[in-house]
Write a protein that holds these residues in place. Structure first.
Motif, PDB file in Angstrom:
ATOM      1  N   HIS A   5      24.465 -12.794 -12.012  1.00 29.07           N
ATOM      2  CA  HIS A   5      23.301 -13.490 -12.566  1.00 29.07           C
ATOM      3  C   HIS A   5      22.007 -13.116 -11.835  1.00 29.07           C
ATOM      4  O   HIS A   5      20.927 -13.247 -12.382  1.00 29.07           O
TER       5      HIS A   5
ATOM      6  N   PHE B  40      20.990 -10.288 -11.279  1.00 32.30           N
ATOM      7  CA  PHE B  40      20.397  -9.168 -12.013  1.00 32.30           C
ATOM      8  C   PHE B  40      19.463  -9.669 -13.123  1.00 32.30           C
ATOM      9  O   PHE B  40      18.665  -8.919 -13.660  1.00 32.30           O
ATOM     10  N   PHE B  41      19.603 -10.946 -13.485  1.00 31.94           N
ATOM     11  CA  PHE B  41      18.813 -11.473 -14.597  1.00 31.94           C
ATOM     12  C   PHE B  41      17.388 -11.807 -14.196  1.00 31.94           C
ATOM     13  O   PHE B  41      16.496 -11.804 -15.029  1.00 31.94           O
ATOM     14  N   TYR B  42      17.186 -12.155 -12.924  1.00 27.06           N
ATOM     15  CA  TYR B  42      15.877 -12.669 -12.555  1.00 27.06           C
ATOM     16  C   TYR B  42      14.750 -11.659 -12.804  1.00 27.06           C
ATOM     17  O   TYR B  42      13.731 -12.022 -13.396  1.00 27.06           O
TER      18      TYR B  42
ATOM     19  N   LEU C 218      14.749  -9.375 -14.989  1.00 29.33           N
ATOM     20  CA  LEU C 218      14.632  -9.251 -16.444  1.00 29.33           C
ATOM     21  C   LEU C 218      13.842 -10.412 -17.034  1.00 29.33           C
ATOM     22  O   LEU C 218      13.002 -10.240 -17.921  1.00 29.33           O
TER      23      LEU C 218
END
Lengths: 417, 417
Positions: A181, A183-185, A187
């Motif tokens: 998760h 990796f989402f920040y 994005l």
């Protein structure tokens, strides 16, 4: 868009160069400069302001002058009529840390987010004209995203690219876990730029990867790419670490005039120029003069620092308060002959402490007896105020200066807790 | 749950062992065996069936006997009263490949997904009792997932763990791009198990990572973990590659009896035992007898392969059709003395082709003149049927056997397109 410059009149060209040289002042990097010029040219030609984005973490609303590096840059854009977009990153704030590993990223309620945003708003008002600022909460669009949208978003970026981010590659190499998760920040932060069609995003150099993600995603979604302006990080009072609340090495922008003045006087000499550059509103010419005078010795470092302190206080409390803080400072320290640099001691006292205990603990005096004697002789001052009562308690405050006798000074910083 | 076995009566223990030995037959791995036994014990004690999951890709609904390896395993569970959960992975099918890089993963419409699912349903009906099978479309729950849910899902898994998957680590090492969204597919597949509370998931050994993800996510969501049963992959007619439609090395389960029979006769001898094991419904004892007889030489490989072919045809077309296919095969090839192994030629003809052109192209005859002469002499057979017309066209069919004269045979496979 390349030949847009040809459409500008001589006057407009001059205006473009004027603005550009302001925005380029004191920055670490503009990615890429040519696009900022193109956007400015178009803005001047069409009389349409640019949208300047700054993302904010809603969990840490205490604003210090480290933040003003970027705020001052925003102010320059605002003064030239561009629109400031402040994004409160409330979506991630409301999620907290799903792994539950860091207490720091705890889940915030709607009320806390609102409250923190308002705190930003009030404090930023000391630099920016908030009536002209757009305030956005990114949960508005992020909470609506569904798996299908997210897959399309994620398809635009490779795992290798994400792993290029310094802290990710280091952690992977060291075998430390990276939760997917995380990796989402970047994005999500980038997606904010897509939604707001930002022209420029500001960030500290430590935000390099994240702000470039906005550029990448705008391109992926067929939008014009934002320009990224990276600003230097400001070291705190210790002269080493980035200024931050958790390091207790900061000057808050709502601190009282004489605290602000005193803390500024305590920064190391070699940081003065950087502070002048990044956190004062002096003109480019004034900054240059200070720099030259310091270099050729016509300006004493002590006087330069007093100018810096006075300027900073004036920015947040007005000229009168600044003059008074200066007067207070000199009256207090003139006789004592405060040295240019005061040794710093990091302490971790909680609650109240007896002054005599503190003096012994800090090894300023060898015994409680000596401490008592020195107080009774009027030889102990705290922040310039003489201590008269040997039973006096005090609460240790960040940046507090203790003077014992004529020449012994120490400045207290609180231990990171 | 450890001591659940103590609660079983002697009879129930016997039933547990009976079922377990069936399910363990021919599998590559059960992860972990003890949990399968525990689940079976509970099922026997409570008279509650287990839920056995199989995920299906909706883009490739042509079922061949490679698929029946897993279908036969499902059938064993079904025959003992357990519930089969078939999941149509329509969510990913409807998204297609967001990078647009592989034409293979094109976006499917709702109608296509439904149609493909029904095709599965019909074909699976040849192995399973479909009236007792649960059919699920995973878009039902996946399309409702929002960013917040996905972040919680993603927080349960580390990047390092995902990179352990063979193809990911290889691609990263080789500098080939992995799009971030590819990391989602195992998560989505695993989430299906969470939603359906599956007890057991079946998959080929190439699905190792993905099916274990279901176990991991069930645990993360506080559910009982599924047991994973990995089944061997079946090599196709070429004896090398995994059987698949795209490799043109397959036997479709709705092919006609004599095609099915002929294709089976064309597999390499050393695969026979594996085929007996994995794709026939012979009993464990019957399989063992064939194996032993082949080993000690009392069963000729040719006869064993005919038994295999007849058994497979009987499974999908009944005993009568199987007997007829065998009769057809022997009547056609008996005189010609078909060799045990026919050379294979891979061709890429599209549409119709003149028989005489094909014969020359394949270098079975040196010229069109020779080809014409051979046809007129009745020396050319295709799938055992004599060609009489020198102007005859044909469409090249997978596994088609061309015979020229008495001893020259060639089997055609289509080139991967």
């Amino acid at each position: 868009m390349e030949n847009i410059f040809e459409k500008l009149s001589a006057e407009q060209k001059e205006e473009l160069e004027r603005q550009f040289s302001i925005y380029a002042g004191g920055v670490e990097e503009i990615i890429p400069s040519i696009e900022l010029k193109q956007k400015l040219a178009r803005s001047i030609l069409t009389d349409k302001p640019l949208k300047i984005k700054l993302g904010l973490d809603p969990s840490a609303p205490d604003v210090h002058i480290g933040h003003t590096v970027v705020l001052n840059k925003l102010k320059q854009f605002q003064e030239n009529g561009h629109i400031i977009q402040l994004i409160i990153g409330d979506f991630t704030g409301k999620i907290g840390d799903p792994t539950g590993k860091t207490a720091a990223r705890k889940q915030l309620t709607d009320e806390e987010v609102k409250h923190n945003a308002m705190t930003y708003f009030e404090q930023f008002g000391k630099v920016l004209d908030m009536s002209k600022v757009e305030l956005h909460y990114n949960s508005k669009w992020l909470k609506e995203l569904k798996l299908e949208d997210i897959i399309h978003l994620a398809a635009s970026i490779t795992v290798a690219r994400l792993l290029e981010r310094n802290d990710f590659s280091n952690r992977l190499a060291e075998g430390k876990p990276i939760s997917l998760h995380e990796f989402f920040y970047p994005l999500m932060q980038g997606y904010d730029s897509v939604m707001l069609e930002s022209d420029v995003e500001l960030g500290g150099t430590d935000q390099h990867f994240n702000v470039l993600m906005g550029r990448h995603l705008q391109d992926h979604f067929g939008k014009e790419k934002q320009v990224v302006i990276l600003l230097p990080l400001l070291e705190g009072l210790d002269g080493v670490e980035k200024m931050s609340k958790s390091k207790h090495n900061y000057i808050g922008i709502d601190e009282k005039p004489h605290e602000m003045y005193g803390k500024t006087m305590s920064i190391p000499d070699d940081l003065m120029i950087k502070y002048f550059e990044l956190v004062t509103d002096l003109t480019v010419e004034e900054k240059e003069t200070v720099k030259q005078d310091l270099l050729n010795g016509t300006l004493h470092p002590r006087d330069a620092k007093m100018l810096l302190a006075k300027t900073i206080v004036a920015m947040y409390h007005g000229n009168e308060a600044a003059a008074e803080a200066e007067k207070h400072f000199t009256s207090v320290f003139q006789n004592g002959g405060m040295p240019d640099e005061i040794p710093v001691v990091v302490v971790d006292f909680d609650g109240e402490v007896l002054v005599i205990d503190l003096l012994v603990e800090l090894e300023l005096l060898r015994s409680k007896g000596e401490a008592r004697k020195m107080i009774l002789n009027g030889g102990v001052k705290i922040d310039g105020e003489k201590i008269k009562d040997i039973h006096q308690n005090l609460i240790v405050v960040e940046g507090m200066v203790i003077q014992v006798g004529k020449r012994k000074f120490v400045k207290l910083l609180r231990k990171e807790g």
